[in-house]
Design a protein around this motif. Structure first.
Motif, PDB file in Angstrom:
ATOM      1  N   TYR A 172      14.409  -6.567  -9.366  1.00  0.00           N
ATOM      2  CA  TYR A 172      14.526  -5.323  -8.616  1.00  0.00           C
ATOM      3  C   TYR A 172      15.876  -5.270  -7.920  1.00  0.00           C
ATOM      4  CZ  TYR A 172      13.493  -8.008  -4.359  1.00  0.00           C
ATOM      5  OH  TYR A 172      13.531  -8.893  -3.317  1.00  0.00           O
ATOM      6  N   GLY A 173      16.293  -4.051  -7.637  1.00  0.00           N
ATOM      7  CA  GLY A 173      17.588  -3.859  -7.002  1.00  0.00           C
ATOM      8  C   GLY A 173      18.164  -2.518  -7.403  1.00  0.00           C
ATOM      9  N   LEU A 191       7.442   1.184  -4.600  1.00  0.00           N
ATOM     10  CA  LEU A 191       6.470   2.123  -5.154  1.00  0.00           C
ATOM     11  C   LEU A 191       5.479   1.459  -6.097  1.00  0.00           C
ATOM     12  CD1 LEU A 191       8.790   5.181  -5.958  1.00  0.00           C
ATOM     13  CD2 LEU A 191       7.424   4.765  -3.907  1.00  0.00           C
ATOM     14  N   ILE A 192       5.730   0.212  -6.497  1.00  0.00           N
ATOM     15  CA  ILE A 192       4.851  -0.468  -7.448  1.00  0.00           C
ATOM     16  C   ILE A 192       3.589  -0.937  -6.734  1.00  0.00           C
ATOM     17  CG2 ILE A 192       4.670  -2.402  -9.056  1.00  0.00           C
ATOM     18  CD1 ILE A 192       7.673  -2.280  -9.421  1.00  0.00           C
ATOM     19  N   ASP A 193       2.446  -0.821  -7.413  1.00  0.00           N
ATOM     20  CA  ASP A 193       1.173  -1.215  -6.815  1.00  0.00           C
ATOM     21  C   ASP A 193       1.223  -2.690  -6.407  1.00  0.00           C
ATOM     22  OD1 ASP A 193      -1.901  -0.026  -6.897  1.00  0.00           O
ATOM     23  OD2 ASP A 193      -1.805  -2.209  -6.944  1.00  0.00           O
ATOM     24  N   PRO A 194       0.830  -3.007  -5.178  1.00  0.00           N
ATOM     25  CA  PRO A 194       0.905  -4.398  -4.687  1.00  0.00           C
ATOM     26  C   PRO A 194       0.081  -5.374  -5.512  1.00  0.00           C
ATOM     27  CG  PRO A 194       0.534  -2.863  -2.863  1.00  0.00           C
ATOM     28  CD  PRO A 194       0.383  -2.078  -4.119  1.00  0.00           C
ATOM     29  N   MET A 238       9.729   0.334 -14.048  1.00  0.00           N
ATOM     30  CA  MET A 238       8.326  -0.033 -13.916  1.00  0.00           C
ATOM     31  C   MET A 238       7.566   0.859 -12.941  1.00  0.00           C
ATOM     32  SD  MET A 238       6.927  -3.911 -13.458  1.00  0.00           S
ATOM     33  CE  MET A 238       5.365  -4.398 -14.198  1.00  0.00           C
ATOM     34  N   GLU A 239       8.261   1.365 -11.928  1.00  0.00           N
ATOM     35  CA  GLU A 239       7.559   2.184 -10.923  1.00  0.00           C
ATOM     36  C   GLU A 239       7.056   3.504 -11.499  1.00  0.00           C
ATOM     37  OE1 GLU A 239      11.671   3.696 -11.028  1.00  0.00           O
ATOM     38  OE2 GLU A 239      10.777   1.696 -11.000  1.00  0.00           O
ATOM     39  N   SER A 240       7.618   3.943 -12.636  1.00  0.00           N
ATOM     40  CA  SER A 240       7.163   5.203 -13.227  1.00  0.00           C
ATOM     41  C   SER A 240       5.772   5.074 -13.831  1.00  0.00           C
ATOM     42  CB  SER A 240       8.153   5.663 -14.304  1.00  0.00           C
ATOM     43  OG  SER A 240       8.183   4.739 -15.383  1.00  0.00           O
ATOM     44  N   LEU A 241       5.374   3.859 -14.183  1.00  0.00           N
ATOM     45  CA  LEU A 241       4.056   3.632 -14.780  1.00  0.00           C
ATOM     46  C   LEU A 241       3.040   3.092 -13.795  1.00  0.00           C
ATOM     47  CD1 LEU A 241       4.622   2.031 -18.304  1.00  0.00           C
ATOM     48  CD2 LEU A 241       3.426   4.141 -17.799  1.00  0.00           C
ATOM     49  N   LYS A 256       9.945   1.466 -22.275  1.00  0.00           N
ATOM     50  CA  LYS A 256      10.480   2.389 -21.279  1.00  0.00           C
ATOM     51  C   LYS A 256       9.304   3.146 -20.670  1.00  0.00           C
ATOM     52  CE  LYS A 256      14.710   2.904 -23.964  1.00  0.00           C
ATOM     53  NZ  LYS A 256      14.293   1.999 -25.016  1.00  0.00           N
ATOM     54  N   GLY A 257       9.139   3.004 -19.373  1.00  0.00           N
ATOM     55  CA  GLY A 257       7.981   3.559 -18.689  1.00  0.00           C
ATOM     56  C   GLY A 257       7.713   5.027 -18.976  1.00  0.00           C
ATOM     57  N   PRO A 258       8.700   5.920 -18.774  1.00  0.00           N
ATOM     58  CA  PRO A 258       8.424   7.349 -18.984  1.00  0.00           C
ATOM     59  C   PRO A 258       7.994   7.677 -20.407  1.00  0.00           C
ATOM     60  CG  PRO A 258      10.447   7.039 -17.727  1.00  0.00           C
ATOM     61  CD  PRO A 258      10.024   5.686 -18.205  1.00  0.00           C
ATOM     62  N   GLU A 259       8.493   6.942 -21.419  1.00  0.00           N
ATOM     63  CA  GLU A 259       8.124   7.225 -22.797  1.00  0.00           C
ATOM     64  C   GLU A 259       6.682   6.826 -23.092  1.00  0.00           C
ATOM     65  OE1 GLU A 259      10.835   5.462 -25.497  1.00  0.00           O
ATOM     66  OE2 GLU A 259      12.556   6.639 -24.817  1.00  0.00           O
ATOM     67  N   LEU A 260       6.135   5.926 -22.289  1.00  0.00           N
ATOM     68  CA  LEU A 260       4.788   5.446 -22.547  1.00  0.00           C
ATOM     69  C   LEU A 260       3.733   6.400 -22.010  1.00  0.00           C
ATOM     70  CD1 LEU A 260       3.725   2.853 -23.893  1.00  0.00           C
ATOM     71  CD2 LEU A 260       3.365   1.917 -21.627  1.00  0.00           C
TER      72      LEU A 260
END
Length: 573
Positions: free
Chosen positions: A239-240, A374-377, A327-330, A287-291
């Protein structure tokens, strides 16, 4: 001269004979023409009769072969399905038994005898395979989330199918006859590992050491981990801020794992290899958005397919890296959806794949995100994404390292630069050093934005506070473009410092209007500026000032001449 009666009679007889011969010849000609006409008429009658018989023949029906059966007398019968019925029919002696394979269509006579072989169905519905079953059968998903079992036609069974493949099926006969490549599925297929090594990444040596300890040690020394009762990590989060090398590191990990596995194989390991003896490794770039899919259950199905493919390849000893970009998009924190709560099913699906009963040997999950908050803990807890590595923005030393990957002595350098430095290598080093100094100098032209925190404190940020590897690569590319333009316009070949000065100024100018002054705190989080909440942004690029050491807090009031000041939305403060 007198004529005897006998002579006259002979002449008359000769004349009659000649006439008779002529008549006989003419009669033969007429007879031959008549015979030809009769033959033609006979052939036409035969054709008309055959056509009439053909038109009066009963229609043929068609069936799909299920299999052949050997009778007690040594002959063979054919099990077929036709019109929704399963039947056993006789086979014409003219047919080749070897071609009567499951799934092929045959033509049937009025008496339901197989008299012709037609081929395989080429039209029908296309469905994804959800599960492979014994005896060349598959479980497919149909609209409405129903599941049905189909049989594989012989050629498809010989070719082989996998979970997630889309196949052409005949819903009447319940045979799958052909594999159909779909673009959205092909984008999720296993890719060969990119040819990117750690040596191609600059400024991230500390992060590379951390990821090598977390990922490569378990692959290289599995016996030591077993001896110490230690399990390798299942996943890593990189992350970053954007543009700082998260994706590059993930690709380099996959490449390094393949190289290390090759070393293990050479010393008695069991990694899989292709026909050339090269060790195979795989990199799934997801790629998250494509999935994301608008249909309920489709995204979860594709996640299941991804991990099924990963386990399939990893079962042969090949290392597999599953890389989730953005990853945060999914996998957002559950319950935070604005228009829908798709994350309430997508997040548990990923957790099930990572924690499920099926083992994840030789599979490592790597996630990359600009917004890890934003990612689920539940995904980030130990035992899932065990290792969290922050990819920082480069400082001056890291920037030199990154520049050295793109600006080398092999490039055409200006003669004045080489002459002043003494060698191409020294000239490249000099250009790098001066470019870094220009980027990281706390000078008026490098001032970027003034931020105001919730406490009221203010701080001036410079462009160097938002530098990235991608920005440095772009600066070098711009300088190369300027050098080419100078060569075409003036005939001067080679890169010189003026090109880099121009490139840096142009790069900074393009970023001048990017800060989101409507929601400053959100922009700061995406840009990697974490910490105290920001309530106001004030653009100060190019404004004269006296630099303050260490970029400490500055007092500066709003509303100065020539300075744009934007207050944050009160609802956000």
């Amino acid at each position: 001269m007198t004529h005897s009666p006998a002579g006259d009679e002979l002449a008359r007889l000769r004349q009659d004979a000649s006439q008779l011969r002529q008549q006989l010849f003419n009669a033969g000609k007429r007879n031959e023409a008549l015979s030809k006409t009769l033959r033609t008429a006979r052939e036409e009658l035969v054709r008309i009769k055959a056509e009439a018989e053909r038109l009066s023949d009963p229609p043929n029906s068609f069936g799909t072969v299920i299999g052949t059966v050997e009778n007690e007398d040594g002959t063979h019968s054919l099990d077929i399905t036709t019109a929704g019925r399963r039947m056993r029919v006789a086979i014409s002696p003219d047919l080749d038994l070897l071609r009567l394979v499951p799934g092929i269509d045959v033509r049937l006579s009025e008496g339901l005898v197989a008299i012709g072989i037609e081929g395989f169905a080429s039209v029908g519905n296309v469905f994804p395979i959800r599960e492979l079953l014994p005896d060349d059968r598959i479980l497919i998903g149909t609209p409405g989330d129903d599941e049905q079992v189909y049989s594989l036609a012989a050629p498809l069974a010989a070719e082989g199918v996998r979970v997630g493949d889309h196949v052409l099926v005949d819903t009447r006969t319940h045979f799958a006859t052909e594999k159909i490549e779909k673009p959205e599925v092909a984008s999720l297929l296993l890719e060969e590992v990119p040819d990117i090594s750690y040596n191609d990444i600059g400024g991230l040596s500390a992060q590379i050491d951390m990821i090598q300890d977390a990922v490569e040690l378990p692959f290289e020394h599995p016996h030591l981990y077993t001896e110490h009762g230690l399990k390798p990590p299942k996943g890593i989060l990189l992350y970053g801020p954007p543009g700082c090398g998260k994706t590059l590191i993930a690709k380099a990990v996959a490449h390094s794992l393949a190289q290390r596995k090759a070393g293990c194989q050479g010393s008695g390991g069991t990694a899989s290899s292709d026909a050339t003896g090269t060790v195979r490794s795989y990199f799934l770039n997801i790629k998250g958005p494509e999935l994301l899919d608008k249909y309920v259950g489709e995204t979860e199905r594709q996640i299941r397919m991804i991990f099924a493919r990963a386990r399939e390849k990893a079962s042969s000893g090949s290392p597999v890296v599953v890389f989730f970009d953005e990853m945060e998009s999914l996998f957002r924190t559950r319950g935070t959806g604005k228009s829908s709560d798709v994350e309430t099913t997508i997040v548990p699906q990923l957790l099930t794949e990572i924690d499920g009963v099926e083992r994840m040997d030789n599979v490592i999950v790597i996630g990359a995100s600009n917004r890890e908050d934003l990612i689920d803990p539940a995904i980030l807890r130990p035992g899932r994404l065990d290792v969290k590595i922050r990819i920082e923005r480069p400082d001056a030393e890291a920037a030199r390292d990154i520049f050295s990957k793109y600006l080398t002595a092999a490039l055409p350098l200006h003669a004045s630069e080489v002459e002043a430095a003494g060698s191409p290598e020294a000239a490249a080093d000099s250009l790098i050093e001066r470019s870094v100094e220009r980027m990281f100098a706390h000078t008026p032209e490098n001032r970027f934005v003034e931020v105001t925190y919730a406490t009221g404190a203010k701080e001036e940020l410079f462009f160097s506070d938002f530098a990235s590897g991608a920005m440095i690569a772009n600066i070098v590319d711009r300088a190369k473009k300027f050098a080419i333009k100078d060569l075409l316009a003036e005939g001067e070949r080679g890169l010189r410092m003026a090109h880099f000065e121009h490139a840096i100024a142009e790069e900074f100018a393009e970023h001048e209007d990017l800060p989101n002054t409507t929601n400053p705190d959100e922009w700061a989080r995406i840009s990697g500026k974490k910490g105290e909440r920001i309530t106001q942004l004030r653009m100060i690029h190019g404004e004269g000032f006296s630099p303050v050491p260490d970029a400490g807090l500055h007092g500066g009031g709003a509303g100065a001449p020539g300075v744009e000041t934007v207050e944050a939305d009160p609802s956000l403060v």
